[in-house]
Scaffold this motif. Structure first.
Motif, PDB file in Angstrom:
ATOM      1  N   MET A   1       0.839  -1.199   0.000  1.00 40.19           N
ATOM      2  CA  MET A   1       0.000   0.000   0.000  1.00 40.19           C
ATOM      3  C   MET A   1       0.874   1.249   0.000  1.00 40.19           C
ATOM      4  N   ALA A   2       0.492   2.176  -0.850  1.00 40.80           N
ATOM      5  CA  ALA A   2       1.262   3.418  -0.917  1.00 40.80           C
ATOM      6  C   ALA A   2       0.353   4.596  -0.583  1.00 40.80           C
ATOM      7  N   LEU A   3       0.979   5.692  -0.202  1.00 40.71           N
ATOM      8  CA  LEU A   3       0.234   6.930   0.005  1.00 40.71           C
ATOM      9  C   LEU A   3       0.538   7.837  -1.190  1.00 40.71           C
ATOM     10  N   ILE A   4      -0.499   8.145  -1.928  1.00 39.72           N
ATOM     11  CA  ILE A   4      -0.327   8.914  -3.159  1.00 39.72           C
ATOM     12  C   ILE A   4      -1.052  10.253  -3.037  1.00 39.72           C
ATOM     13  N   VAL A   5      -0.393  11.330  -3.464  1.00 39.39           N
ATOM     14  CA  VAL A   5      -1.082  12.618  -3.598  1.00 39.39           C
ATOM     15  C   VAL A   5      -1.262  12.870  -5.092  1.00 39.39           C
ATOM     16  N   GLN A   6      -2.507  13.092  -5.498  1.00 40.35           N
ATOM     17  CA  GLN A   6      -2.784  13.366  -6.911  1.00 40.35           C
ATOM     18  C   GLN A   6      -3.331  14.781  -7.038  1.00 40.35           C
ATOM     19  N   LYS A   7      -2.847  15.505  -8.034  1.00 44.22           N
ATOM     20  CA  LYS A   7      -3.354  16.864  -8.264  1.00 44.22           C
ATOM     21  C   LYS A   7      -4.002  16.927  -9.646  1.00 44.22           C
ATOM     22  N   TYR A   8      -5.195  17.458  -9.721  1.00 42.20           N
ATOM     23  CA  TYR A   8      -5.889  17.617 -11.003  1.00 42.20           C
ATOM     24  C   TYR A   8      -6.075  19.100 -11.299  1.00 42.20           C
ATOM     25  N   GLY A   9      -5.570  19.531 -12.436  1.00 42.90           N
ATOM     26  CA  GLY A   9      -5.620  20.944 -12.816  1.00 42.90           C
ATOM     27  C   GLY A   9      -6.961  21.335 -13.430  1.00 42.90           C
ATOM     28  N   GLY A  10      -7.069  22.608 -13.792  1.00 48.24           N
ATOM     29  CA  GLY A  10      -8.330  23.204 -14.233  1.00 48.24           C
ATOM     30  C   GLY A  10      -9.055  22.459 -15.351  1.00 48.24           C
ATOM     31  N   THR A  11      -8.344  22.095 -16.404  1.00 51.62           N
ATOM     32  CA  THR A  11      -9.007  21.414 -17.528  1.00 51.62           C
ATOM     33  C   THR A  11      -9.477  20.026 -17.098  1.00 51.62           C
ATOM     34  N   SER A  12      -8.700  19.406 -16.213  1.00 52.89           N
ATOM     35  CA  SER A  12      -9.026  18.049 -15.771  1.00 52.89           C
ATOM     36  C   SER A  12     -10.297  18.009 -14.923  1.00 52.89           C
ATOM     37  N   VAL A  13     -10.678  19.166 -14.365  1.00 56.97           N
ATOM     38  CA  VAL A  13     -11.927  19.236 -13.581  1.00 56.97           C
ATOM     39  C   VAL A  13     -12.847  20.309 -14.186  1.00 56.97           C
ATOM     40  N   SER A 153      -1.773  25.444  -7.328  1.00 55.36           N
ATOM     41  CA  SER A 153      -2.245  24.131  -6.855  1.00 55.36           C
ATOM     42  C   SER A 153      -1.152  23.072  -6.964  1.00 55.36           C
ATOM     43  N   ASP A 154      -0.252  23.240  -7.923  1.00 55.40           N
ATOM     44  CA  ASP A 154       0.886  22.305  -8.029  1.00 55.40           C
ATOM     45  C   ASP A 154       1.673  22.332  -6.719  1.00 55.40           C
ATOM     46  N   THR A 155       1.892  23.547  -6.223  1.00 55.96           N
ATOM     47  CA  THR A 155       2.681  23.708  -4.998  1.00 55.96           C
ATOM     48  C   THR A 155       1.929  23.147  -3.793  1.00 55.96           C
ATOM     49  N   SER A 156       0.603  23.372  -3.750  1.00 54.07           N
ATOM     50  CA  SER A 156      -0.193  22.779  -2.665  1.00 54.07           C
ATOM     51  C   SER A 156       0.012  21.271  -2.643  1.00 54.07           C
ATOM     52  N   ALA A 157      -0.066  20.651  -3.817  1.00 53.00           N
ATOM     53  CA  ALA A 157       0.026  19.191  -3.888  1.00 53.00           C
ATOM     54  C   ALA A 157       1.390  18.696  -3.416  1.00 53.00           C
ATOM     55  N   VAL A 158       2.442  19.332  -3.895  1.00 54.46           N
ATOM     56  CA  VAL A 158       3.787  18.871  -3.529  1.00 54.46           C
ATOM     57  C   VAL A 158       4.038  19.111  -2.039  1.00 54.46           C
ATOM     58  N   ALA A 159       3.555  20.236  -1.527  1.00 55.37           N
ATOM     59  CA  ALA A 159       3.759  20.531  -0.107  1.00 55.37           C
ATOM     60  C   ALA A 159       3.002  19.525   0.762  1.00 55.37           C
ATOM     61  N   ILE A 160       1.796  19.157   0.342  1.00 58.93           N
ATOM     62  CA  ILE A 160       1.034  18.159   1.110  1.00 58.93           C
ATOM     63  C   ILE A 160       1.739  16.800   1.020  1.00 58.93           C
ATOM     64  N   ALA A 161       2.236  16.480  -0.164  1.00 55.11           N
ATOM     65  CA  ALA A 161       2.983  15.213  -0.324  1.00 55.11           C
ATOM     66  C   ALA A 161       4.211  15.210   0.592  1.00 55.11           C
ATOM     67  N   ALA A 162       4.879  16.356   0.685  1.00 53.84           N
ATOM     68  CA  ALA A 162       6.068  16.431   1.552  1.00 53.84           C
ATOM     69  C   ALA A 162       5.660  16.277   3.015  1.00 53.84           C
ATOM     70  N   ALA A 163       4.583  16.959   3.417  1.00 54.19           N
ATOM     71  CA  ALA A 163       4.137  16.891   4.824  1.00 54.19           C
ATOM     72  C   ALA A 163       3.736  15.464   5.202  1.00 54.19           C
ATOM     73  N   LEU A 164       3.124  14.753   4.254  1.00 52.03           N
ATOM     74  CA  LEU A 164       2.647  13.392   4.548  1.00 52.03           C
ATOM     75  C   LEU A 164       3.720  12.337   4.272  1.00 52.03           C
ATOM     76  N   LYS A 165       4.863  12.778   3.761  1.00 52.33           N
ATOM     77  CA  LYS A 165       5.909  11.851   3.287  1.00 52.33           C
ATOM     78  C   LYS A 165       5.286  10.827   2.335  1.00 52.33           C
ATOM     79  N   ALA A 166       4.531  11.331   1.382  1.00 53.48           N
ATOM     80  CA  ALA A 166       3.824  10.465   0.426  1.00 53.48           C
ATOM     81  C   ALA A 166       4.827   9.715  -0.443  1.00 53.48           C
ATOM     82  N   ASP A 167       4.401   8.569  -0.962  1.00 57.69           N
ATOM     83  CA  ASP A 167       5.299   7.789  -1.816  1.00 57.69           C
ATOM     84  C   ASP A 167       5.468   8.448  -3.182  1.00 57.69           C
ATOM     85  N   GLU A 168       4.422   9.150  -3.651  1.00 55.87           N
ATOM     86  CA  GLU A 168       4.539   9.824  -4.951  1.00 55.87           C
ATOM     87  C   GLU A 168       3.540  10.969  -5.016  1.00 55.87           C
ATOM     88  N   CYS A 169       3.929  12.021  -5.715  1.00 55.78           N
ATOM     89  CA  CYS A 169       3.009  13.124  -6.010  1.00 55.78           C
ATOM     90  C   CYS A 169       2.785  13.132  -7.510  1.00 55.78           C
TER      91      CYS A 169
END
Ligand code: ADP
Ligand code: ASP
Ligand code: MG
Length: 409
Positions: A1-13, A153-169
């Protein structure tokens, strides 16, 4: 099991249909046994619309209130995505930046993240939730809403990944990775399987908006495994941003071409060529918090010289007003400005061990009669300022000249 942070940009949503597709994609990752935190942008065009509304009321809107307005786009998306996840039977919970407590400084519209409280997110993940967080926003010590700069939002995602020590952003967007240049300008551009942090940092700072520069800085600092992928394709490994340059020896010397239309040039003509002049001209500009990019001082003649520099186009009017005041103090003959310039840069770590890149770049531009107005270099990049009307041509011919359209051996 991994902890993944995914970020979806404007066009993707960008539509509720797209949001449903994102929900399905996220649910699939969770079904594979992963914990997933999703960071979303506002629906495409929404942030521009919100800023436009504010400007209808005040042409330079109050900074604090502008962030209150601009941040709302993301709040809508977190709610919609959480609904879409629940609609397909998943447990989901949404958070604004303030609710997570993404603590930032108080530099409205360009705030920096200071810390992230991971308590709620971890608890909700442990309870089997998909956690959906609004990108682009935080809260300062006083409780005011802040935003992190366009593309934040890119920075939000990477910062959250760093805080959670996620396996991948994973940054999901409307292209399937980082390309040799913007594929909208050069259809022959190729996707890079990997790109080094150093190169990505240069490309982002030189105008490739596929990743916000601060997200790359964060990923480098906290060693976050960062990947850019398409939210429109079901398969593909995208582009991995790597710490080591483990590519083939025969890799191309140049990895990519970045460009930026968002610059303007100012020239102070006929200033006395004496110590302290640069400081007298640039000091007041820097004090006004205006970022200066390239600087050129020409060789003096008869004790006089010309002094040019570039600023972001949005800062042009302010910088010009400052120079108009400085003019008499430094005894300058004339202040001239040019808002129709653009910067083109070739980037590649391979440049360190190769000579002749600059001359090849200049020759290629000369063959198209494109005049170079300014030049700046670092170890892994060469940038030139040219007339904006030649920008697309310059990018295309350089892409071809450096054989970026060809698959490396
Ligand atoms: P998002 O809304 O998902 O954050 P952005 O519009 O911010 O997406 O960034 C993706 C866009 O970046 C692409 O559509 C592409 O036009 C542009 N882009 C610029 N340079 C590059 C590059 N070198 N590689 C890939 N995309 C690039
Ligand atoms: N919605 C914000 C913007 O348009 C942030 C982002 O999309 O990353 O700049
Ligand atoms: Mg973006």
């Amino acid at each position: 099991m991994a902890l993944i942070v995914q970020k979806y940009g404007g066009t993707s949503v960008g539509t509720t249909e797209r949001i449903k597709c994102v929900a399905t994609r996220v649910a699939k990752w969770q079904a594979q046994g992963h914990q997933v935190v999703v960071v979303v942008s506002a629906m495409s065009g929404e942030t521009n619309r919100l800023i436009g509304l504010a400007k209808e009321i005040q042409s330079s809107p109050d900074a604090r209130e502008l962030d209150v307005i601009a941040s709302t786009g993301e709040q809508v998306t977190i709610g919609l995505l959480s609904l879409a996840l629940k609609a397909i039977g998943r447990k989901a919970v949404s958070y604004t930046g303030g609710q997570v407590r993404v603590l930032t400084d108080s530099a409205f519209s360009k705030a920096r993240i200071l810390s992230i409280d991971d308590h709620n997110i971890r608890r909700d993940l442990a309870d089997g939730n998909i956690v959906v967080v609004a990108g682009f926003q935080g809260v300062d010590e006083a409780g005011s809403i802040t935003t992190l700069g366009r593309g934040g939002s890119d920075t939000s995602a990477v910062a959250i990944a760093a805080a959670l020590k996620a396996d991948e952003c994973q940054i999901y967007t409307d292209v399937d990775g980082v390309y040799t240049t913007d594929p909208r300008i050069v259809p022959e551009a190729r996707r890079l399987t990997t790109v080094t942090f150093e190169e990505m940092l240069e490309m982002a700072s030189l105008g490739s908006k596929v990743l916000q520069i601060r997200s790359v800085e964060f990923a480098g600092k906290y060693k976050v495994k960062l990947r850019v992928l398409s939210s429109f394709l079901d398969e593909g490994d995208g582009t991995l941003i790597t710490f080591e340059d483990d590519r083939h020896m025969e890799q191309p010397i140049i990895s990519g071409i970045a460009f930026n239309r968002d610059e303007a040039k100012l020239t102070v003509h006929g200033v006395p060529d004496r110590p302290g002049i640069a400081y007298q001209i640039l000091g007041p500009v820097a004090e006004a918090n205006i970022d200066i990019d390239m600087i050129i001082q020409n060789v003096g003649h008869d004790g006089m010289t010309d002094f040019s520099f570039t600023v972001g186009r949005g800062d042009y009017d302010r910088a010009k007003a400052i120079l108009d005041q400085v003019q008499s103090r430094v005894g300058a003959r004339e202040i001239a400005g040019d808002k129709t310039i653009a910067k083109v840069s070739v980037v590649g770590v391979g440049m360190r061990s190769h000579v002749g890149i600059a001359s090849k770049m200049f020759r290629t531009l000369a063959e198209e009669s494109i005049n170079i107005k300014m030049i700046s270099t670092s170890e892994i990049k060469i940038s030139v300022v040219i007339d904006e009307k030649y920008l697309e041509l310059a990018v295309r011919v350089l892409h071809k000249a450096f054989e970026l359209d060809q698959v490396p051996a």
